[in-house]
Design a protein around this motif. Structure first.
Motif, PDB file in Angstrom:
ATOM      1  N   GLU A  50       0.842  -1.191   0.000  1.00 61.30           N
ATOM      2  CA  GLU A  50       0.000   0.000   0.000  1.00 61.30           C
ATOM      3  C   GLU A  50       0.885   1.252   0.000  1.00 61.30           C
ATOM      4  O   GLU A  50       2.024   1.215   0.452  1.00 61.30           O
ATOM      5  N   PRO A  51       0.382   2.382  -0.489  1.00 66.78           N
ATOM      6  CA  PRO A  51       1.169   3.621  -0.459  1.00 66.78           C
ATOM      7  C   PRO A  51       1.467   4.053   0.980  1.00 66.78           C
ATOM      8  O   PRO A  51       0.592   4.032   1.839  1.00 66.78           O
ATOM      9  N   ALA A  52       2.702   4.431   1.229  1.00 60.01           N
ATOM     10  CA  ALA A  52       3.130   4.852   2.569  1.00 60.01           C
ATOM     11  C   ALA A  52       2.708   6.289   2.848  1.00 60.01           C
ATOM     12  O   ALA A  52       2.662   7.124   1.947  1.00 60.01           O
ATOM     13  N   ILE A  53       2.406   6.552   4.126  1.00 60.22           N
ATOM     14  CA  ILE A  53       2.016   7.906   4.533  1.00 60.22           C
ATOM     15  C   ILE A  53       2.889   8.449   5.657  1.00 60.22           C
ATOM     16  O   ILE A  53       2.804   9.618   5.997  1.00 60.22           O
ATOM     17  N   GLY A  54       3.718   7.593   6.275  1.00 56.79           N
ATOM     18  CA  GLY A  54       4.551   8.046   7.381  1.00 56.79           C
ATOM     19  C   GLY A  54       5.653   7.051   7.677  1.00 56.79           C
ATOM     20  O   GLY A  54       5.805   6.042   6.988  1.00 56.79           O
ATOM     21  N   PHE A  55       6.428   7.347   8.717  1.00 57.72           N
ATOM     22  CA  PHE A  55       7.581   6.531   9.084  1.00 57.72           C
ATOM     23  C   PHE A  55       7.505   6.081  10.534  1.00 57.72           C
ATOM     24  O   PHE A  55       6.958   6.788  11.380  1.00 57.72           O
ATOM     25  N   ASP A  56       8.094   4.909  10.819  1.00 57.55           N
ATOM     26  CA  ASP A  56       8.252   4.488  12.207  1.00 57.55           C
ATOM     27  C   ASP A  56       9.569   5.054  12.743  1.00 57.55           C
ATOM     28  O   ASP A  56      10.269   5.786  12.037  1.00 57.55           O
ATOM     29  N   ASP A  57       9.929   4.721  13.983  1.00 55.69           N
ATOM     30  CA  ASP A  57      11.145   5.253  14.595  1.00 55.69           C
ATOM     31  C   ASP A  57      12.421   4.809  13.890  1.00 55.69           C
ATOM     32  O   ASP A  57      13.452   5.461  14.010  1.00 55.69           O
ATOM     33  N   ASP A  58      12.362   3.689  13.161  1.00 56.72           N
ATOM     34  CA  ASP A  58      13.535   3.172  12.456  1.00 56.72           C
ATOM     35  C   ASP A  58      13.646   3.710  11.036  1.00 56.72           C
ATOM     36  O   ASP A  58      14.551   3.346  10.297  1.00 56.72           O
ATOM     37  N   GLY A  59      12.713   4.558  10.612  1.00 55.87           N
ATOM     38  CA  GLY A  59      12.741   5.147   9.284  1.00 55.87           C
ATOM     39  C   GLY A  59      12.078   4.302   8.216  1.00 55.87           C
ATOM     40  O   GLY A  59      12.203   4.596   7.030  1.00 55.87           O
ATOM     41  N   ASN A  60      11.350   3.248   8.613  1.00 54.99           N
ATOM     42  CA  ASN A  60      10.626   2.423   7.649  1.00 54.99           C
ATOM     43  C   ASN A  60       9.329   3.119   7.257  1.00 54.99           C
ATOM     44  O   ASN A  60       8.581   3.578   8.112  1.00 54.99           O
ATOM     45  N   ALA A  61       9.061   3.173   5.958  1.00 52.80           N
ATOM     46  CA  ALA A  61       7.832   3.790   5.461  1.00 52.80           C
ATOM     47  C   ALA A  61       6.661   2.853   5.725  1.00 52.80           C
ATOM     48  O   ALA A  61       6.759   1.649   5.493  1.00 52.80           O
ATOM     49  N   LEU A  62       5.554   3.393   6.233  1.00 55.56           N
ATOM     50  CA  LEU A  62       4.376   2.596   6.572  1.00 55.56           C
ATOM     51  C   LEU A  62       3.111   3.201   5.975  1.00 55.56           C
ATOM     52  O   LEU A  62       2.965   4.419   5.909  1.00 55.56           O
ATOM     53  N   CYS A  63       2.181   2.322   5.567  1.00 55.95           N
ATOM     54  CA  CYS A  63       0.877   2.769   5.082  1.00 55.95           C
ATOM     55  C   CYS A  63       0.004   3.141   6.284  1.00 55.95           C
ATOM     56  O   CYS A  63       0.404   2.972   7.437  1.00 55.95           O
ATOM     57  N   GLN A  64      -1.190   3.607   6.031  1.00 54.46           N
ATOM     58  CA  GLN A  64      -2.077   4.055   7.110  1.00 54.46           C
ATOM     59  C   GLN A  64      -2.370   2.933   8.102  1.00 54.46           C
ATOM     60  O   GLN A  64      -2.281   3.132   9.313  1.00 54.46           O
ATOM     61  N   ASP A  65      -2.723   1.737   7.618  1.00 54.46           N
ATOM     62  CA  ASP A  65      -3.055   0.627   8.510  1.00 54.46           C
ATOM     63  C   ASP A  65      -1.854   0.171   9.317  1.00 54.46           C
ATOM     64  O   ASP A  65      -1.949  -0.055  10.528  1.00 54.46           O
ATOM     65  N   CYS A  66      -0.697   0.018   8.662  1.00 58.20           N
ATOM     66  CA  CYS A  66       0.506  -0.440   9.359  1.00 58.20           C
ATOM     67  C   CYS A  66       1.003   0.608  10.349  1.00 58.20           C
ATOM     68  O   CYS A  66       1.490   0.268  11.428  1.00 58.20           O
ATOM     69  N   LEU A  67       0.868   1.885  10.007  1.00 61.59           N
ATOM     70  CA  LEU A  67       1.256   2.953  10.926  1.00 61.59           C
ATOM     71  C   LEU A  67       0.353   2.937  12.158  1.00 61.59           C
ATOM     72  O   LEU A  67       0.828   3.100  13.287  1.00 61.59           O
ATOM     73  N   MET A  68      -0.938   2.684  11.962  1.00 60.58           N
ATOM     74  CA  MET A  68      -1.875   2.595  13.083  1.00 60.58           C
ATOM     75  C   MET A  68      -1.500   1.406  13.976  1.00 60.58           C
ATOM     76  O   MET A  68      -1.454   1.542  15.199  1.00 60.58           O
ATOM     77  N   GLU A  69      -1.222   0.245  13.370  1.00 61.39           N
ATOM     78  CA  GLU A  69      -0.800  -0.939  14.142  1.00 61.39           C
ATOM     79  C   GLU A  69       0.464  -0.642  14.931  1.00 61.39           C
ATOM     80  O   GLU A  69       0.566  -0.997  16.106  1.00 61.39           O
ATOM     81  N   TRP A  70       1.436  -0.016  14.290  1.00 60.75           N
ATOM     82  CA  TRP A  70       2.705   0.290  14.950  1.00 60.75           C
ATOM     83  C   TRP A  70       2.478   1.266  16.114  1.00 60.75           C
ATOM     84  O   TRP A  70       3.013   1.075  17.200  1.00 60.75           O
ATOM     85  N   THR A  71       1.635   2.272  15.906  1.00 64.98           N
ATOM     86  CA  THR A  71       1.335   3.251  16.952  1.00 64.98           C
ATOM     87  C   THR A  71       0.622   2.601  18.127  1.00 64.98           C
ATOM     88  O   THR A  71       0.964   2.839  19.282  1.00 64.98           O
ATOM     89  N   MET A  72      -0.360   1.741  17.851  1.00 63.08           N
ATOM     90  CA  MET A  72      -1.101   1.066  18.904  1.00 63.08           C
ATOM     91  C   MET A  72      -0.205   0.089  19.666  1.00 63.08           C
ATOM     92  O   MET A  72      -0.326  -0.048  20.872  1.00 63.08           O
ATOM     93  N   GLY A  73       0.720  -0.557  18.977  1.00 62.99           N
ATOM     94  CA  GLY A  73       1.635  -1.500  19.605  1.00 62.99           C
ATOM     95  C   GLY A  73       2.618  -0.856  20.546  1.00 62.99           C
ATOM     96  O   GLY A  73       3.129  -1.471  21.475  1.00 62.99           O
ATOM     97  N   MET A  74       2.896   0.425  20.352  1.00 60.77           N
ATOM     98  CA  MET A  74       3.847   1.144  21.196  1.00 60.77           C
ATOM     99  C   MET A  74       3.265   1.398  22.588  1.00 60.77           C
ATOM    100  O   MET A  74       3.998   1.581  23.538  1.00 60.77           O
ATOM    101  N   HIS A  75       1.949   1.412  22.708  1.00 61.31           N
ATOM    102  CA  HIS A  75       1.310   1.776  23.981  1.00 61.31           C
ATOM    103  C   HIS A  75       0.839   0.555  24.758  1.00 61.31           C
ATOM    104  O   HIS A  75       0.162   0.698  25.762  1.00 61.31           O
TER     105      HIS A  75
END
Length: 76
Positions: A50-75
């Motif tokens: 999927e098209p990426a919209i942002g980055f995680d802390d390691d600089g990996n490009a993430l799509c909206q769904d994966c960025l949401m999963e990564w954000t939720m997993g941090m908490h």
């Protein structure tokens, strides 16, 4: 908002120098393999394309769904 491809800077095409370096004499070398000509950065998470919209802390490009999963997993 989508991120531009890191290889072609959103052009969707490879532009190469005829003589190398920063020589201004360039030519179109075909479709960018990194984005398949779309000009958009693809998600780097688990083979997601999927098209990426942002980055995680390691600089990996993430799509909206994966960025949401990564954000939720941090908490957790």
């Amino acid at each position: 908002m989508m991120l531009f491809c890191h290889k072609c800077q959103g052009e969707g095409r490879k532009i190469e120098s005829r003589y190398g370096g920063n020589d201004p004499d360039t030519y179109d070398a075909g479709v960018c393999e990194a984005c398949s000509g779309s000009g958009h950065e693809a998600c780097h998470n688990r083979g997601c394309d999927e098209p990426a919209i942002g980055f995680d802390d390691d600089g990996n490009a993430l799509c909206q769904d994966c960025l949401m999963e990564w954000t939720m997993g941090m908490h957790e």
